[in-house]
Design a protein around this motif. Structure first.
Motif, PDB file in Angstrom:
ATOM      1  N   SER A 191       0.663  -1.035   0.205  1.00 21.87           N
ATOM      2  CA  SER A 191       0.135  -0.035   0.088  1.00 21.87           C
ATOM      3  C   SER A 191       0.838   1.141   0.015  1.00 21.87           C
ATOM      4  O   SER A 191       1.976   1.286  -0.157  1.00 21.87           O
ATOM      5  CB  SER A 191      -0.890   0.104   1.299  1.00 21.87           C
ATOM      6  N   VAL A 192       0.027   2.433   0.236  1.00 19.18           N
ATOM      7  CA  VAL A 192       0.881   3.792   0.203  1.00 19.18           C
ATOM      8  C   VAL A 192       2.106   3.747   1.267  1.00 19.18           C
ATOM      9  O   VAL A 192       3.097   4.349   1.251  1.00 19.18           O
ATOM     10  CB  VAL A 192      -0.044   4.958   0.684  1.00 19.18           C
ATOM     11  N   ALA A 193       1.855   2.921   2.400  1.00 18.96           N
ATOM     12  CA  ALA A 193       2.987   2.867   3.437  1.00 18.96           C
ATOM     13  C   ALA A 193       3.927   1.759   3.249  1.00 18.96           C
ATOM     14  O   ALA A 193       4.725   1.655   4.089  1.00 18.96           O
ATOM     15  CB  ALA A 193       2.238   2.636   4.700  1.00 18.96           C
ATOM     16  N   ALA A 194       3.870   1.222   1.978  1.00 15.53           N
ATOM     17  CA  ALA A 194       4.965   0.283   1.767  1.00 15.53           C
ATOM     18  C   ALA A 194       6.368   0.685   1.952  1.00 15.53           C
ATOM     19  O   ALA A 194       6.672   1.936   1.515  1.00 15.53           O
ATOM     20  CB  ALA A 194       4.987  -0.311   0.060  1.00 15.53           C
ATOM     21  N   LYS A 195       7.334  -0.148   2.424  1.00 12.69           N
ATOM     22  CA  LYS A 195       8.585   0.134   2.814  1.00 12.69           C
ATOM     23  C   LYS A 195       9.515   0.551   1.623  1.00 12.69           C
ATOM     24  O   LYS A 195      10.221   1.463   1.609  1.00 12.69           O
ATOM     25  CB  LYS A 195       9.177  -0.748   3.620  1.00 12.69           C
ATOM     26  N   SER A 196       9.090   0.252   0.454  1.00 13.80           N
ATOM     27  CA  SER A 196       9.979   0.452  -0.716  1.00 13.80           C
ATOM     28  C   SER A 196       9.319   1.433  -1.394  1.00 13.80           C
ATOM     29  O   SER A 196       7.993   1.639  -1.840  1.00 13.80           O
ATOM     30  CB  SER A 196       9.864  -0.808  -1.663  1.00 13.80           C
ATOM     31  N   GLY A 197      10.089   2.893  -1.490  1.00 13.11           N
ATOM     32  CA  GLY A 197       9.487   4.026  -2.158  1.00 13.11           C
ATOM     33  C   GLY A 197       9.972   3.920  -3.886  1.00 13.11           C
ATOM     34  O   GLY A 197      10.542   2.927  -4.304  1.00 13.11           O
ATOM     35  N   GLY A 198       9.527   5.194  -4.364  1.00 11.70           N
ATOM     36  CA  GLY A 198       9.576   4.934  -5.964  1.00 11.70           C
ATOM     37  C   GLY A 198       8.903   4.032  -6.790  1.00 11.70           C
ATOM     38  O   GLY A 198       7.915   3.427  -6.340  1.00 11.70           O
ATOM     39  N   CYS A 199       9.215   3.677  -8.025  1.00 10.36           N
ATOM     40  CA  CYS A 199       8.523   2.772  -8.681  1.00 10.36           C
ATOM     41  C   CYS A 199       9.559   1.709  -9.418  1.00 10.36           C
ATOM     42  O   CYS A 199       9.155   0.598  -9.238  1.00 10.36           O
ATOM     43  CB  CYS A 199       7.637   3.647  -9.747  1.00 10.36           C
ATOM     44  N   PHE A 200      10.681   2.265  -9.964  1.00 11.33           N
ATOM     45  CA  PHE A 200      11.348   1.425 -10.966  1.00 11.33           C
ATOM     46  C   PHE A 200      12.666   1.740 -10.441  1.00 11.33           C
ATOM     47  O   PHE A 200      13.106   2.921 -10.130  1.00 11.33           O
ATOM     48  CB  PHE A 200      11.146   1.674 -12.409  1.00 11.33           C
ATOM     49  N   VAL A 250      19.512   4.731  -2.374  1.00  8.76           N
ATOM     50  CA  VAL A 250      19.611   3.617  -1.541  1.00  8.76           C
ATOM     51  C   VAL A 250      19.064   2.408  -1.955  1.00  8.76           C
ATOM     52  O   VAL A 250      18.387   2.338  -2.796  1.00  8.76           O
ATOM     53  CB  VAL A 250      18.559   4.318  -0.240  1.00  8.76           C
ATOM     54  N   HIS A 251      19.333   1.476  -1.251  1.00  6.53           N
ATOM     55  CA  HIS A 251      18.889  -0.101  -1.544  1.00  6.53           C
ATOM     56  C   HIS A 251      17.281  -0.123  -1.229  1.00  6.53           C
ATOM     57  O   HIS A 251      16.625   0.466  -0.472  1.00  6.53           O
ATOM     58  CB  HIS A 251      19.706  -0.876  -0.393  1.00  6.53           C
ATOM     59  N   ARG A 252      16.769  -0.514  -2.186  1.00  8.31           N
ATOM     60  CA  ARG A 252      15.167  -0.750  -2.502  1.00  8.31           C
ATOM     61  C   ARG A 252      14.764  -2.282  -2.631  1.00  8.31           C
ATOM     62  O   ARG A 252      15.700  -2.791  -3.283  1.00  8.31           O
ATOM     63  CB  ARG A 252      14.462   0.157  -3.306  1.00  8.31           C
ATOM     64  N   LEU A 253      13.818  -2.887  -2.144  1.00  5.17           N
ATOM     65  CA  LEU A 253      13.173  -3.909  -2.229  1.00  5.17           C
ATOM     66  C   LEU A 253      12.205  -3.668  -3.426  1.00  5.17           C
ATOM     67  O   LEU A 253      11.204  -3.059  -3.514  1.00  5.17           O
ATOM     68  CB  LEU A 253      12.527  -4.720  -1.283  1.00  5.17           C
ATOM     69  N   PHE A 254      12.768  -4.880  -4.695  1.00 10.64           N
ATOM     70  CA  PHE A 254      11.502  -4.551  -6.042  1.00 10.64           C
ATOM     71  C   PHE A 254      11.064  -6.126  -6.133  1.00 10.64           C
ATOM     72  O   PHE A 254      11.702  -7.127  -5.916  1.00 10.64           O
ATOM     73  CB  PHE A 254      12.442  -4.061  -7.076  1.00 10.64           C
ATOM     74  N   TYR A 255      10.292  -5.981  -6.735  1.00 10.66           N
ATOM     75  CA  TYR A 255       9.507  -7.497  -7.293  1.00 10.66           C
ATOM     76  C   TYR A 255       9.771  -7.623  -8.448  1.00 10.66           C
ATOM     77  O   TYR A 255       9.910  -6.763  -9.418  1.00 10.66           O
ATOM     78  CB  TYR A 255       7.776  -7.489  -7.428  1.00 10.66           C
ATOM     79  N   VAL A 256      10.204  -8.872  -8.817  1.00 12.79           N
ATOM     80  CA  VAL A 256      11.042  -9.108 -10.105  1.00 12.79           C
ATOM     81  C   VAL A 256       9.763  -9.826 -11.007  1.00 12.79           C
ATOM     82  O   VAL A 256       9.493 -10.901 -10.545  1.00 12.79           O
ATOM     83  CB  VAL A 256      11.882  -9.821  -9.987  1.00 12.79           C
ATOM     84  N   GLU A 322      17.927  -3.579  -4.845  1.00 13.09           N
ATOM     85  CA  GLU A 322      18.743  -2.803  -5.920  1.00 13.09           C
ATOM     86  C   GLU A 322      19.179  -1.599  -5.347  1.00 13.09           C
ATOM     87  O   GLU A 322      18.239  -0.988  -4.336  1.00 13.09           O
ATOM     88  CB  GLU A 322      17.850  -2.365  -7.274  1.00 13.09           C
ATOM     89  N   ALA A 323      20.343  -1.237  -5.602  1.00  9.69           N
ATOM     90  CA  ALA A 323      20.945  -0.171  -5.121  1.00  9.69           C
ATOM     91  C   ALA A 323      20.929   1.292  -6.296  1.00  9.69           C
ATOM     92  O   ALA A 323      21.472   2.353  -5.982  1.00  9.69           O
ATOM     93  CB  ALA A 323      22.272  -0.108  -4.360  1.00  9.69           C
TER      94      ALA A 323
END
Length: 422
Positions: A191-200, A250-256, A322-323
């Motif tokens: 949701s809006v509060a997801a810890k990973s910001g940004g999009c790609f 910064v390091h972010r968690l992405f779905y692949v 990803e960083a």
């Protein structure tokens, strides 16, 4: 039609519309922060903050479904072994220690506040994740997104202040539910509060009209990138602005999301919208959160000759850090092909058309400024769309404006919790 609009929107959903348009893929800088009052005021018995129902967008959001130990979503839960927190664990299974990462973060922050407020005392969790069905239907305890808390001394005279401390710690909904405990819950990770910001990730590639590709982080005013219109036809659409961009990365968690035929690999954050082919007997493709995409679903990818969109089955969904930063590009069309996969420019709720409608004034302003530009080779600078004194990095001012409008609409609605038993 690939991306159809919708008729008149009910007033109740206007808040969701503006929030969806305004928040890109995560909280970004400045979102979710609470101003601490000079003097903290305890919550009254049966008071809840914010003053909306728990499972509405303005609070912790809708119920996502029960998580069991055998379900795929069980990996969303993480154990909390904080020694400054006492877990009742009456089932003796460790279930009360399991929770989403966001819930864990807020609980750990609250534990510090409790020790500062009452030296010698600790935070106590009486109920966490529920795998036994002891709570009401669609309780957020079933998702590890809710906890019931007390102080270690079980002094009920402290619970009103404990609730206030929970609000200040960042829980998305706090309810002085019972004389025996405080109920707190958080938004889902997607949701809006997801810890990973940004999009790609900044290293993701887009196709340029003049040929070749460019990394998302290098997009600049005047770039025209490959997108798709409402009928699913490929076209080049102007890049307008970043709804969010990180600087420094910064390091972010992405779905692949990976497909085999043709072979594609797209990284995006949990709350970002991706288009999947609809089930049989449905004509409209569905915009869904990246975190909801499952192997076997079909996404839209660039054909071998680069002339059309094809449906490709998702082979694998995984997580990767990803960083290279996180970026949320906005195009005039509201869609974009990233690493040859069609995605929406929006996030937060699964309504692409609503978010695109919310950005209509921004697109109109951009068009007017472009018409006023004397040279056809000169484009309106993105700085024209920045608030005075605002840096280019961070959440775009228009996104923040939509966010505040959405919160105002939601807060102005007289929503009363229904079935609020935790």
């Amino acid at each position: 039609m690939l991306l159809s609009g919708r008729p008149a929107l009910p007033l109740l959903f206007l808040g969701a519309l503006f929030l969806s348009g305004g928040l890109a893929c995560g909280p970004g800088r400045g979102f979710g922060k609470r101003r601490h009052p000079k003097k903290l005021t305890p919550l009254a018995y049966k008071q809840f903050i914010p003053n909306v129902a728990e499972k509405t967008l303005g609070a912790s959001g809708r119920y996502e479904g029960k998580i069991s130990r055998s379900s795929e979503r069980f990996k969303e839960l993480t154990p909390n072994y904080n020694p400054d927190i006492i877990f009742k664990d009456e089932e003796n299974t460790g279930a009360d220690r399991l929770m989403t990462q966001r819930c864990k973060d807020k609980l750990n922050a609250l534990a510090i506040s409790v020790m500062n407020q009452w030296p010698g005392l600790k935070l106590r969790v009486t109920e966490g994740w529920d795998e036994d069905g002891h709570h009401s239907e669609e309780s957020l305890h079933y998702e590890g997104r809710a906890v019931d808390i007390t102080t270690s001394d079980r002094d009920r005279s402290k619970y009103g202040m404990l609730a206030r401390l929970a609000v200040e710690a960042g829980f998305d909904w706090v309810y002085y539910e019972s004389k025996a405990h405080i109920h707190c819950s958080v938004k889902a990770e997607n949701s809006v509060a997801a810890k990973s910001g940004g999009c790609f990730p900044g290293s993701a590639l887009v196709n340029l009209e003049q040929g070749g590709t460019k990394q998302v982080k290098d997009l600049s005013p005047g770039d025209r990138v490959l997108a798709a219109d409402g009928q699913g036809r490929l076209l080049y659409s102007e890049f307008l602005a970043f709804l969010d961009q990180e600087d420094p990365p910064v390091h972010r968690l992405f779905y692949v999301i990976e497909t085999r035929r043709p072979r594609t690999r797209l990284l995006l954050t949990a709350a970002h919208l991706l288009f999947v082919a609809p089930p049989q007997n449905h004509s409209q493709p569905q915009p869904i959160f990246a975190s909801r995409v499952q192997p076997g679903q079909r996404v839209y990818v660039l054909g071998d000759r680069g002339q059309t969109l094809l449906q490709a089955a998702v082979h694998r969904v995984s997580l990767q850090e990803e960083a290279s930063g996180a970026y949320a590009p906005l195009t005039a069309q509201g869609t974009i092909l990233i690493n040859q996969v069609l995605a929406s420019c929006y996030a937060v709720i699964e309504e692409h058309s609503w978010a695109h409608w919310a950005f209509a004034p921004f697109r109109v302003a951009h068009t007017i400024l472009a018409m006023l530009t004397p040279s056809s080779h000169s484009y309106p600078s993105l700085s024209l769309f920045a608030a005075p004194g605002e840096a280019t990095a961070g959440v775009h001012w228009y996104s923040r404006l939509l966010y505040h409008i959405g919160r105002w609409v939601l807060d102005s609605e007289t929503l009363h919790p229904l079935g609020m038993a935790s």
